[in-house]
Scaffold this motif. Structure first.
Motif, mmCIF file in Angstrom:
data_model
loop_
_atom_site.group_PDB
_atom_site.id
_atom_site.type_symbol
_atom_site.label_atom_id
_atom_site.label_comp_id
_atom_site.label_asym_id
_atom_site.label_seq_id
_atom_site.Cartn_x
_atom_site.Cartn_y
_atom_site.Cartn_z
ATOM 1 N N VAL A 136 74.944 -0.466 67.466
ATOM 2 C CA VAL A 136 75.872 -0.189 68.568
ATOM 3 C C VAL A 136 76.171 -1.484 69.325
ATOM 4 N N ILE A 189 82.983 7.040 72.020
ATOM 5 C CA ILE A 189 82.253 6.553 73.200
ATOM 6 C C ILE A 189 81.918 5.075 73.084
ATOM 7 N N HIS A 190 81.541 4.634 71.884
ATOM 8 C CA HIS A 190 81.139 3.226 71.752
ATOM 9 C C HIS A 190 82.330 2.286 71.843
ATOM 10 N N ARG A 193 83.414 2.656 76.047
ATOM 11 C CA ARG A 193 82.460 2.140 77.035
ATOM 12 C C ARG A 193 82.573 0.642 77.238
ATOM 13 N N PRO A 204 79.238 3.443 81.857
ATOM 14 C CA PRO A 204 78.977 4.017 80.523
ATOM 15 C C PRO A 204 78.516 5.468 80.544
ATOM 16 N N TYR A 211 81.667 11.050 69.047
ATOM 17 C CA TYR A 211 80.667 10.073 68.617
ATOM 18 C C TYR A 211 80.330 10.218 67.143
ATOM 19 N N VAL A 214 74.513 8.357 64.217
ATOM 20 C CA VAL A 214 73.734 7.133 64.411
ATOM 21 C C VAL A 214 72.332 7.362 63.875
ATOM 22 N N GLU A 215 71.627 6.281 63.674
ATOM 23 C CA GLU A 215 70.221 6.363 63.273
ATOM 24 C C GLU A 215 69.404 5.427 64.142
ATOM 25 N N TYR A 216 68.196 5.855 64.449
ATOM 26 C CA TYR A 216 67.240 4.974 65.102
ATOM 27 C C TYR A 216 66.479 4.231 64.024
ATOM 28 N N PRO A 223 63.565 -2.348 67.461
ATOM 29 C CA PRO A 223 64.194 -1.022 67.456
ATOM 30 C C PRO A 223 65.674 -1.118 67.840
ATOM 31 N N ILE A 225 69.765 1.068 67.510
ATOM 32 C CA ILE A 225 70.557 2.249 67.168
ATOM 33 C C ILE A 225 71.687 1.765 66.272
ATOM 34 N N ASP B 238 62.935 10.445 67.008
ATOM 35 C CA ASP B 238 64.091 9.547 67.003
ATOM 36 C C ASP B 238 65.259 10.100 67.816
ATOM 37 N N ILE B 242 68.191 8.236 70.536
ATOM 38 C CA ILE B 242 69.582 8.522 70.139
ATOM 39 C C ILE B 242 70.317 9.268 71.255
ATOM 40 N N LEU B 248 73.843 7.963 77.992
ATOM 41 C CA LEU B 248 73.883 6.952 79.050
ATOM 42 C C LEU B 248 74.550 5.653 78.626
ATOM 43 N N TRP B 268 61.586 2.110 71.971
ATOM 44 C CA TRP B 268 62.944 1.588 72.194
ATOM 45 C C TRP B 268 63.070 1.021 73.614
#
Lengths: 330, 330
Positions: A136, A189-190, A193, A204, A211, A214-216, A223, A225, B238, B242, B248, B268
């Motif tokens: 992100v 959103i990405h 923002r 934000p 959206y 996504v993966e963590y 870490p 996203i 996870d 996410i 936020l 994170w």
């Protein structure tokens, strides 16, 4: 004289004088003195007047705004699609093998007609190819670089200069009256923002939208996203009230949009108890902006024009009600 | 004497005096004078001191808290499961045919052992049967009625009396220092939002959690959001970072949890640049609350105990660090 002014400003009386001045100044100078403007101001006056039976406490003063076509322009195609195509070109320069399909090759060649024929599936294909496989944070950097340099094909203006001056005034006016302003958009959103805080004063956490998945991941101990292919949630039509309820747990009292994708959001907002305000920006100004509604492939407005007035919604006539359109032009 | 005090309180000096008093008072009176307390306060002092190199501006002072086992108790099973079973009983009284499976019949009979054997699938089955087919508004009313009357099987206390006094003090302390406090929980948003504002001072829009599917419907002209079967998003592991990023668009600087479901959220949070704080509540007090960690079926804490200390996380020893446990007991 200076010292007298200073004393005046720091005294309680001085603060009252300052308040009175700001109340007297026109909070919506780019709106003509029309019914539209007076209806907005009458609503705000009513819900913020502690002596009014329609008074609304500060924590319930929630105002939601669509973005494309409501806060900035959306023609001839959504601005995020221009970003996606520019980004795709950039990625394809490094690795042409990513252009696996006709849709992607057409997009990079600037053939938007072929892309349009592919409908939503084509759009999602372009989004997947240009919006996934990066963190992100890296995606935000790419958007920021783009918005600082790219120009709109029709106007030659920066995209963030094509935000609507009357709407930024409305956002500020509502916040000055202790409303909390949110974006609730079909846009990502990405993407939004990155510029929403500077362009609209919206932080934000007050930007709701579509959206991607996504993966963590923990990459080399770090870490992050990461954006992955596919859309997790489409914030359009019924998705708008659903997303607002999910995120805020409250029904707004003010909602603004411009297309039938905003219908459910306005319907839900204005059906609540107590004073409510719904408004639709009607694109009527072919000279200064664009004129489109019932037949447009982008920002189609049909249902809203038919039913909005009976539901008490304000239909803003851009040509008539706005004395200025873009923040980027005077 | 009274008139003098009143004058003092209403003067600017009086307000300054009041402020000074509140700063000097212990903001965490239910925490013993331990390392835990001093580490928390040292962190808050540092990030709020404008002269510190580790100063954090107000808009970035985001603190996130797990709920079950962190802000209130979670034994012998999650409190939301008690609600679900009580609700199921209520619904089955009116229409016994809804008890279609062994899991549902066991739940209503209070046979939690059989339910536990069914694992997550059984849990979701009970949630579906008890949490769907009604508007969010009606569901909220059901939760409110329950929380005002139901009693915990072990303590006989109201469930909202089993919130942790030291944690409510910590939430208030952080907010007094201009932090924004959020819940980020595996529990359901529509369940938690009913009591989070009163119990923790956390408004609906700052409650993140698991959410069921919903539908936007217009019933007899009335737009409503209806809870439908199935889970749209599980806010655990996870899912926590996410969900925070999605909602936020910011990485918190403070995160508190108690189980391995919170590991990714703390990982994170504390991997971000600048000062960060991670804390895990370790349930060590069999006498006043419950003692469990590595082998517990609820709130299992294994990874966090192994790796947390090396990552700089504070491990709160409930028995040692908290002089009082529940808000509902002195």
């Amino acid at each position: 004289m200076i010292s007298v002014d200073f004393k005046l400003l720091t005294s309680a009386t001085g603060i009252a004088v300052l308040f009175a001045t700001s109340v007297l100044a026109d909070p919506l100078p780019s709106w003509t003195d029309s019914e539209a403007k007076s209806r907005i101001m009458a609503f705000v006056d009513t819900v913020t007047d502690p002596d009014s039976v329609q008074y609304v406490t500060q924590s319930d003063r929630i105002a939601v705004f669509d973005n494309d076509g409501t806060l900035w322009a959306e023609q001839p195609v959504y601005f995020q699609l221009y970003f996606a195509i520019d980004r795709l070109r950039e990625l394809a320069e490094k690795d042409p093998s990513i252009l696996k399909t006709d849709v992607l090759r057409s997009a990079v060649a600037g053939d938007l007609e072929t892309v349009a024929k592919g409908g939503t599936a084509a759009l999602f294909e372009i989004l997947d190819a240009s919006h996934s496989g990066m963190t992100v944070a890296d995606f935000s950097t790419a958007v920021r670089d783009w918005i600082n340099t790219a120009k709109h094909p029709d106007t030659g203006m920066g995209y963030d200069e094509m935000t609507y001056q009357p709407m930024t005034e409305l956002l500020r006016y509502l916040r000055d009256e202790d409303f909390k302003t949110y974006i609730v958009s079909g846009g990502g959103i990405h993407f939004m923002r990155v510029f929403a805080e500077e362009a609209y004063g919206i932080p934000p956490e007050q930007v709701l939208g579509t959206y991607t998945n996504v993966e963590y991941q923990v990459n080399e101990g770090k870490p992050v996203i990461v954006k992955t292919p596919g859309i997790a949630f489409v914030d359009d039509k019924d998705g708008k009230p659903i997303n607002i309820e999910r995120t805020l747990g409250k029904r707004p009292i003010f909602a603004a949009g411009n297309s039938d994708g905003d219908f459910a959001m306005l319907e839900w907002t204005t059906a609540g108890d107590g004073p409510r305000f719904g408004m639709l920006v009607h694109h009527t100004d072919a000279q200064r902006e664009y004129a489109y509604d019932r037949d447009s492939h982008i920002g189609r407005l049909n249902n809203g024009l038919d039913k909005g007035p009976d539901l008490g919604w304000l239909i803003v006539d851009m040509a008539k009600d706005w004395s200025r359109i873009y923040t980027g032009t005077k």
